[in-house]
Design a protein around this motif. Sequence first.
Motif: not given
Length: 1199
Positions: A449-456
């Motif tokens: 999930y950190s690598a996908v790095d979605v704002e919010g």
Amino acid sequence: MTSIAEEADSKQDGNADADPAEDANEQEVIVIQDTGFTVKIQAPGTEPFDLQVSPQEMVQEIHQVLMDREDTCHRTCFSLQLDGNVLDNFAELKSIEGLQEGSLLKVVEEPYTVREARIHVRHIRDLLKSLDPSDAYNGVDCNSLSFLSVFTDGDLGDTGKRKKKGNELEQIDCTPPEHILPGSKERPLVPLQPQNKDWKPMQCLKVLTMSGWNPPPGNRKMHGDLMYLYIVTVEDRHVSITASTRGFYLNQSTTYVFNPKPANPSFLSHSLVELLSQISAAFKKNFTALQKKRVQRHPFERIATPFQVYSWTAPQIDHAMDCVRAEDAYTSRLGYEEHIPGQTRDWNEELQTTRELSRKNLPERLLRERAIFKVHSDFAAAAMRGAMAVIDGNVMAINPGEETRMQMFIWNNIFFSLGFDVRDHYRELGGDAAAHAAPTNDLNGVRAYSAVDVEGLYTLGTVVVDYRGYRVTAQSIIPGILEREQEQSVIYGSIDFGKTVVSHPKYLELLEKTSRPLKVQRHAVLNEKDTAVELCSSVECKGIIGNDGRHYILDLLRTFPPDLNYLPVEGEELAPESQKLGFPRQHRHRLACLRQELIEAFVEHRLVPLHIFDQKYSKTVLLVNWMHFNILCNIFTDPKSREVVLNACKAVGSISNTSFDIRFNPDIFSPGVRFSDDSTEDIQKQKQLLKDAAAFLVSCQVPSFVKDCLDHSSLPMDGATMTEGLHQRGINMRYLGTVLEFVDNMPAKAQLEHIYRIGIGELITRCAKHIFKTYLQGVELSALSAAVSHFLNCLLSSFLDAVAHLPADELVSRRKNRKRRNRVPGGGDNTAWASLTPSELWKNITSEAQSYYHFNLQCESVDQAVEKYGLQKITLLREISIKTGIQILIKEYNFDSRHKPAFTEEDILNIFPVVKHVNPKASDAFHFFQSGQAKVQQGFLKEGCELISEALNLFNNVYGAMHVEICACLRLLARLNYIMGDHPEALSNQQKAVLMSERVLGIEHPNTIQEYMHLALYCFANGQLSTALKLLYRARYLMLVVCGEDHPEMALLDSNIGLVLHGVMEYDLSLRFLENALAINSKYHGPRSLKVALSHHLVARVYESKAEFRSALQHEKEGYTIYKNQVGEAHEKTKESSEYLKYLTQQAVALQRTMNEIYKNGSNASIMPLKFTAPSMASVLEQLNIINGIIFIPLSLIY
């Protein structure tokens, strides 16, 4: 901030003479690399000097440079002033009015505060210890070992210039130590850490410590006393020193009498160094010499690494008094809290705010990634210290009434929990085994999930620490979570594995953005009221809104779909490929899931063979990826072709009918999760997809890994590199047994012997690690070294009757223990470990291999294992020590003695934590690096070189000076420099790569071994022959320890050594290495391979130099035959070989004539002089380049 120490040193190392033309090509990223300028610095008592600075730097960085420079290093409490105005420490230089090229900055001494006085003492202590390796051995403050300078005698660049080039040949002693020669069975451990003469301590002081009179009483505080120090000089003078606001002076106190009045003379000085230099001549002399040496060291030898690296061996170090270390141990100082107001750090706030930084353009992204990386490495260090404190019993639990395994802890704003099944949470999933696996699964989820790095969308800082047999999970704390019950907090997901489920539109919107990259399907599950609830993750994934209003997700242990090969489900049949191999198998827990790499590979694999056959266009369109697919869908508008698309989508299991998109439902087969009836068809599809993925792993990925090993595109050298190779292909380590069986059944089994051996060694040490974990849990602290040495004796010593040495007062109960062997660890009987015997341990290892890896290990003792599988005990010792964090004394161990055990408790020096954490990436730098690599592969070396240099700049910007990825960058840069003919530059970059690999990966990591080999080649090309040989011998020694002699990479290493020895006319020695290389190449590449032909040719050349033409001809003929059969008569290689054969034949005939002449005419024969030629350096270098795969491109093509 680029690493300061690096800055400081590169400024001294003469970076100033970099080519200005190079810089002009960096327009691309000019935003970050603004042109630098020079300022003058005037410090008290020194001549003004010039300093190169860049507008992005902060004032603070100039402070750091001054604290590192030889002539100003003893100052810490000063301000920088421009025209009488004090500069703000945190201001960027470009924002300071009037600061320009040639400005004069004055260093002005400032009054001390308690904090500044402490910083000063700490800094002086660091300077005194700067050459002392004990911090690296003890694994503190991100210090680690490096031994390159021992083999290069200091800095390579300079030594090359100093040595007389011409007569270097005469001075070299080329004979390696006996244990490095081919065929030697000795594997000593001591040479792993050669003696570094710089480490002979230069004693400046006997004692520097805080005085027992601290803190100053009220009346002295009002006189400006901040703290008292107690010092014993080398001359044995005992003095008491006051740190006051004005500086440091001698007072009249003694050990037992407090008299804070200044002594006469008081030697008041602003710096402690100035004071000590006045009262101790030895201090003055040694401190100056020490600083000279310190500044001469390569900056990479002393910059801190981003994450702690531990050494599994260490010498016996004297434990010296050290006030700072003593103080640190009893205060919870972490990194730099005392430089931050408010002392402890709010880790969660720091981790999340860095993620919220803007990322619109390159400079912003760099700033953001740098901040994220820095906080992560600080958090990992803090979590590790905390986890050790928890297990060592230095932290009070937040639920002290519960039994130990259920306790939870908070320390320094980090939450710690133990990897046990508390409150039967995991009962249906495998109890403690599941509770042990969950944290690493969760960490993989956080990583994804950190690598996908979605704002919010926010994840918790997560670190998993294994220490002394316990698994500790460290997490940052969601604001407000401790004040509420969990039931109230969770607004998305389930807290009871799917019995009750809730959802939330905002979470669905955020998770929807991650669903394509993570291949997670949005799906509905039934809650306790039988209503459908929409989710876009697994049910365990919980959503909590913190008091800070942020949307957090946690418990990401099922981010990736389950692995059906290890999850038997009643009534479900696996694909035939899986069944044929005996799957599904029972596993310890039900949390076995597929790796992200496997999911990616599986989806990719589904796309490639997809042919759409369309009658109307009657042509086949081959799809490479879904982007093309979606474009095609728009082209085919008529219904017929639409149908084709629809069928194709069905065929690959896409979730959409018009575009190509495979996603997985992570809740399939989760116990307790129910789906609604109308989704039955979809669920069937999902089940099929999971079966296909599980079959793909065993039928495609395992064979492709083995194939890569067979054609040597993957060359694992030890357990860690093998694990990495399997993981890259998405193969979990629980498949190790399957991989080994696959190798064993290959027709080309002999060419995979090294893989089989490394795999068996890895399997044995992993099983031993599993057993060691529970073994350690039953050991109390006072018996730790006895227990560890006993375990190692049972594992590795040939002495069959290994008896444990219990601490004296427990000897009494020895007899009773025999009967109580089966008690659970931690069940009060703390001496159960002592009854372990070697045969029992090896029985446990074979049964663990069977039950966990489903592999049949055929050995009942270590000697049988060594005999049957060709293992080395020293290799097993290295593997088990690294996996469990054991540090042992570096000395020669006699493993094979049948009369006494190999280890005693004095040999166990320490036990370190093994830490897993997220590695934040420098995305822009990585893209530059990749495009640079692509350019190089297309043959555009100059452009490639520029892109890679740029990548290096960006990496430095994000990671600081030390990082694994920077190491790869430097290696490639060095290789390009070398190919483009810039040998000195290649040498300088490769030297950095070696130092960095030693510091960041470890002194005997396989990567470090390869870096040593590259460096040796560039040294040879620079005419530093003896250094090249020393480096190659070092690489060979390390490789013998890590994997033994029988490894394809050893052939390359031995060819290198043989060639260099040939060049320095050590023919007999050269032959030993080249003939060994020939044997290994024939074994691993097959007797008909071109590599073997080249090996024959190299051996022939040495025989020619020795004038043994018959042997030379024999080898060259072998080579010629291979060339003729493999590439044909017309190929230039075949022609070259044929020419050489003619030449050898002529030489042989000439020699024979001469011999006949001598026989006929006796001593007065007229002898024609024969040409015995030593090979030219150029011809040796040419062969070195060929075997190392370096192809030169004419310069006209590069520019």
